[in-house]
Design an enzyme around this catalytic site. Structure first.
Site, PDB file in Angstrom:
ATOM      1  N   LYS A  27       0.845  -1.200   0.000  1.00 57.51           N
ATOM      2  CA  LYS A  27       0.000   0.000   0.000  1.00 57.51           C
ATOM      3  C   LYS A  27       0.876   1.246   0.000  1.00 57.51           C
ATOM      4  O   LYS A  27       1.739   1.405   0.861  1.00 57.51           O
ATOM      5  CB  LYS A  27      -0.901   0.032   1.239  1.00 57.51           C
ATOM      6  CG  LYS A  27      -1.938   1.162   1.139  1.00 57.51           C
ATOM      7  CD  LYS A  27      -2.676   1.416   2.424  1.00 57.51           C
ATOM      8  CE  LYS A  27      -2.035   2.472   3.285  1.00 57.51           C
ATOM      9  NZ  LYS A  27      -1.890   3.794   2.653  1.00 57.51           N
TER      10      LYS A  27
ATOM     11  N   GLY B 296       7.038   4.135   8.748  1.00 61.88           N
ATOM     12  CA  GLY B 296       6.194   5.315   8.926  1.00 61.88           C
ATOM     13  C   GLY B 296       6.330   5.840  10.340  1.00 61.88           C
ATOM     14  O   GLY B 296       7.341   5.595  11.003  1.00 61.88           O
ATOM     15  N   SER B 297       5.306   6.507  10.797  1.00 64.00           N
ATOM     16  CA  SER B 297       5.403   7.166  12.107  1.00 64.00           C
ATOM     17  C   SER B 297       5.285   6.153  13.245  1.00 64.00           C
ATOM     18  O   SER B 297       4.675   5.086  13.088  1.00 64.00           O
ATOM     19  CB  SER B 297       4.294   8.213  12.230  1.00 64.00           C
ATOM     20  OG  SER B 297       3.042   7.578  12.173  1.00 64.00           O
TER      21      SER B 297
ATOM     22  N   GLY C  98       2.817   2.873  13.709  1.00 60.69           N
ATOM     23  CA  GLY C  98       3.472   1.597  14.014  1.00 60.69           C
ATOM     24  C   GLY C  98       2.833   0.917  15.209  1.00 60.69           C
ATOM     25  O   GLY C  98       2.588  -0.292  15.212  1.00 60.69           O
TER      26      GLY C  98
ATOM     27  N   GLU D 102       9.482  14.499  16.912  1.00 59.06           N
ATOM     28  CA  GLU D 102       9.915  14.567  15.515  1.00 59.06           C
ATOM     29  C   GLU D 102       9.137  15.671  14.799  1.00 59.06           C
ATOM     30  O   GLU D 102       7.911  15.633  14.744  1.00 59.06           O
ATOM     31  CB  GLU D 102       9.614  13.210  14.859  1.00 59.06           C
ATOM     32  CG  GLU D 102      10.182  13.079  13.469  1.00 59.06           C
ATOM     33  CD  GLU D 102       9.894  11.699  12.877  1.00 59.06           C
ATOM     34  OE1 GLU D 102       8.780  11.189  13.055  1.00 59.06           O
ATOM     35  OE2 GLU D 102      10.793  11.153  12.217  1.00 59.06           O
TER      36      GLU D 102
HETATM   37  P1  NAD Z   1       2.381   7.567   8.654  1.00 49.66           P
HETATM   38  O1  NAD Z   1       2.542   6.661   9.807  1.00 49.66           O
HETATM   39  O2  NAD Z   1       1.410   8.675   8.768  1.00 49.66           O
HETATM   40  O3  NAD Z   1       1.945   6.744   7.352  1.00 49.66           O
HETATM   41  C1  NAD Z   1       2.713   5.684   6.840  1.00 49.66           C
HETATM   42  C2  NAD Z   1       1.816   4.720   6.100  1.00 49.66           C
HETATM   43  O4  NAD Z   1       0.923   4.126   7.025  1.00 49.66           O
HETATM   44  C3  NAD Z   1       0.964   5.363   5.017  1.00 49.66           C
HETATM   45  O5  NAD Z   1       0.904   4.488   3.919  1.00 49.66           O
HETATM   46  C4  NAD Z   1      -0.392   5.479   5.695  1.00 49.66           C
HETATM   47  O6  NAD Z   1      -1.480   5.479   4.796  1.00 49.66           O
HETATM   48  C5  NAD Z   1      -0.400   4.224   6.536  1.00 49.66           C
HETATM   49  N1  NAD Z   1      -1.310   4.265   7.678  1.00 49.66           N
HETATM   50  C6  NAD Z   1      -1.779   5.347   8.343  1.00 49.66           C
HETATM   51  N2  NAD Z   1      -2.585   4.953   9.356  1.00 49.66           N
HETATM   52  C7  NAD Z   1      -2.630   3.603   9.320  1.00 49.66           C
HETATM   53  C8  NAD Z   1      -3.274   2.616  10.109  1.00 49.66           C
HETATM   54  N3  NAD Z   1      -4.036   2.939  11.161  1.00 49.66           N
HETATM   55  N4  NAD Z   1      -3.062   1.316   9.824  1.00 49.66           N
HETATM   56  C9  NAD Z   1      -2.262   0.950   8.790  1.00 49.66           C
HETATM   57  N5  NAD Z   1      -1.640   1.843   7.986  1.00 49.66           N
HETATM   58  C10 NAD Z   1      -1.814   3.155   8.254  1.00 49.66           C
HETATM   59  O7  NAD Z   1       3.843   8.089   8.323  1.00 49.66           O
HETATM   60  P2  NAD Z   1       4.234   9.103   7.165  1.00 49.66           P
HETATM   61  O8  NAD Z   1       3.768  10.457   7.595  1.00 49.66           O
HETATM   62  O9  NAD Z   1       3.824   8.584   5.848  1.00 49.66           O
HETATM   63  O10 NAD Z   1       5.819   9.034   7.191  1.00 49.66           O
HETATM   64  C11 NAD Z   1       6.581   9.810   8.027  1.00 49.66           C
HETATM   65  C12 NAD Z   1       7.055   9.002   9.203  1.00 49.66           C
HETATM   66  O11 NAD Z   1       7.765   7.871   8.735  1.00 49.66           O
HETATM   67  C13 NAD Z   1       8.015   9.752  10.074  1.00 49.66           C
HETATM   68  O12 NAD Z   1       7.712   9.511  11.420  1.00 49.66           O
HETATM   69  C14 NAD Z   1       9.363   9.155   9.701  1.00 49.66           C
HETATM   70  O13 NAD Z   1      10.329   9.267  10.700  1.00 49.66           O
HETATM   71  C15 NAD Z   1       8.993   7.745   9.430  1.00 49.66           C
HETATM   72  N6  NAD Z   1      10.000   7.092   8.595  1.00 49.66           N
HETATM   73  C16 NAD Z   1      10.788   6.126   9.139  1.00 49.66           C
HETATM   74  C17 NAD Z   1      11.794   5.530   8.390  1.00 49.66           C
HETATM   75  C18 NAD Z   1      12.680   4.460   8.947  1.00 49.66           C
HETATM   76  O14 NAD Z   1      13.318   3.758   8.169  1.00 49.66           O
HETATM   77  N7  NAD Z   1      12.761   4.277  10.247  1.00 49.66           N
HETATM   78  C19 NAD Z   1      11.982   5.944   7.074  1.00 49.66           C
HETATM   79  C20 NAD Z   1      11.156   6.923   6.542  1.00 49.66           C
HETATM   80  C21 NAD Z   1      10.151   7.494   7.307  1.00 49.66           C
END
Ligand code: NAD
Length: 484
Positions: free
Chosen positions: A176, A229-230, A234, A384
């Protein structure tokens, strides 16, 4: 006037490029101009379930095929990614604002598909004759259907680093994309179809966290889920997995990465690299060094040089080859960064920038921003920000620097600048983070090293030599040998 050749992003489900079954779409805006770049399919519950069902149906044949045959499709996809690198850069630019001048991620993605297409021979278990009367072994086998949920900040990279190892090990995939950056991924869906993967092996859907992300997290037929992601999302995914089938979950989450600069450091290098770390991708990098701790004796010099470099970022249209500083990905990110800046002005001393440029540019640009003398307890030091915003604080002793660096729930990447090798190694050992740069900082990583977080920055590790392990179960087999 209608666009000459409007984009028509689609999803790839069971080998077919499709719209959402209920016709629902969501708009993606160019964050530099606010024009609508495309309308993107919002995967419905039916679409998400159909993608998982297709992956489940495709699994027996794909896993039985053998990795050398699976590799043919990965190789083809790598070539197609290279051929389409400029278009993929353009699509990320008009979706989330990454300057094309800094977009080398189609190339990195291709490298990953190429690497895993060659690395298949390393998918092996172990043998043991340590139990008398037995020859024992372990088998490494795929999980089945794996879900991959990726963020918006570097879409091509995360698509490849997760899907290539999952596929070569014999799993089938439902990926996704992020609702903020689905355009390059939708183009890759077309390339996947062109690369000839059997239907259902590699499904790509677009949509928000709800419903499609949630459904994948809860799905009883998804056996492993890799998420970047965030930290907030997670945790939600981990909860859903625990509540349902305890699927294996790999989490790559947020960061608040510190860089420690000692008085004996190469100052030019420390300034240049720490500045690049927080400036690139407009600070929207998980491992960006958003906290810099400088030894007090060199702080004035460091800060002046840092401000000069940081203010030289070339903001502008991400499609323009001279731009190296794009807008924040969308209005939500822009407002969030500005609210942190407003709070930062109350807790610390603003030394550079501090403004959003929407009123003057009609794009979500934020000035490179530096805060000094901010309490360690302030939100801007602890959370962050995900923008071009850095807190520069000072320290007197090594112990103080380490304590400040570690005083965070995050632990993704830390950096230390010093010419003293003993100090460098003492500090590297003491830092609570999954990655340490000595006289270098993020986003520099060695692709063959494991990448991942300590503490709330995640669990599990990814990397060329590590990611296949995330998608392989281990089975022990005992063979009793009868006496003659
Ligand atoms: P996010 O958590 O908002 O979204 C990430 C993904 O999760 C998206 O595809 C979103 O649609 C999906 N998502 C949202 N809610 C969900 C749910 N309840 N269940 C399942 N999926 C869901 O993060 P973002 O804003 O897209 O990315 C930024 C974040 O990612 C920052 O916190 C950044 O530090 C982190 N990040 C981490 C790494 C790493 O390798 N550690 C790398 C890049 C980004």
């Amino acid at each position: 006037m209608a666009e000459a050749n409007p984009l028509r992003p689609r999803m790839l489900i069971d080998g077919k490029l499709v719209e959402a079954s209920d016709g629902k779409t969501f708009p993606v805006h160019n964050p530099a101009t606010l024009e609508i770049s495309a309308h993107v399919p919002e995967a419905s519950p039916d679409d998400t379930n159909a993608a998982v069902a297709a992956a489940k149906a495709a699994f027996p044949a794909w896993s039985a095929m053998g990795p050398a045959k699976r590799a043919v499709h990965l190789k083809k996809l790598a070539a197609l990614l290279r051929e389409n690198k400029d278009e993929l850069a353009r699509l990320d630019a008009i979706a989330m604002g990454m300057p094309v001048s800094t977009h080398h991620y189609a190339h990195t993605a291709a490298t990953h598909f190429d690497y895993y297409s060659e690395a298949w021979a390393t998918i092996q278990g172990q043998a043991s004759v340590n139990t008398p009367g037995f020859v024992n072994m372990t088998l490494r086998q795929p999980y089945g259907v794996v879900a991959l949920i990726i963020p918006w900040n570097v879409p091509c990279h995360f698509l490849a680093t997760k899907s290539a190892p999952a596929l070569i090990t014999g799993n089938t995939v439902v990926l996704k994309s992020s609702e903020k950056a689905p355009l390059a991924v939708a183009r890759i869906a077309e390339l996947v179809a062109e690369a000839g993967f059997p239907p259902g092996v590699f499904n790509i859907i677009s949509g928000h966290g709800a419903p499609s992300g949630q459904i994948l997290s809860r799905h009883m037929d998804v056996r492993a889920l890799s998420f970047t992601g965030s930290s907030r999302t997670g945790r939600l995914i981990q909860e859903e997995a625990a509540r349902t089938n305890l699927k294996k979950v790999i989490l790559e989450l947020g960061g608040k990465s510190p860089a420690l600069v000692f008085e004996d450091a190469n100052l030019d290098k420390a300034v240049t690299q720490t500045q690049f770390s927080i400036q690139t991708n407009s600070g929207q990098v998980c491992m960006a060094n958003s906290r810099i701790y400088v030894q007090r004796s060199i702080a004035p010099q460091f800060i002046e040089a840092f401000k000069t470099k940081f203010s030289g970022a070339r903001a502008g249209n991400p499609l323009d080859k001279d731009t190296n500083h794009g807008p924040q990905a969308d209005e939500v990110q822009y407002r969030s960064v500005l609210s942190y800046i407003d709070e930062g002005k109350k807790t610390g001393t603003l030394a550079l920038g501090g403004a959003g440029k929407f009123e003057t540019t009609n794009g979500f640009f934020v000035e490179p921003t530096v805060f000094l003398d901010t309490p360690e307890t302030a939100r801007i030091t602890k959370e962050e920000v995900f923008g071009p915003v850095v807190v520069i604080n000072t320290f007197e002793t090594e112990a103080e620097a380490i304590a400040k660096a570690n005083d965070t729930e995050f632990g993704l990447y830390s950096a230390v600048y010093t010419r003293d090798v003993n100090r460098a190694m003492r500090v590297a050992k003491a830092l609570e983070s999954g990655y340490v740069g000595i006289n270098c900082t993020s986003p520099l990583t060695g692709h063959d090293l494991p990448f991942g977080g300590y503490k709330s920055s995640g669990q599990g590790r990814e990397g060329l030599l590590y990611s296949m392990n995330n998608f392989l179960e281990t089975k022990s087999v005992m063979i009793q040998i009868d006496d003659e």
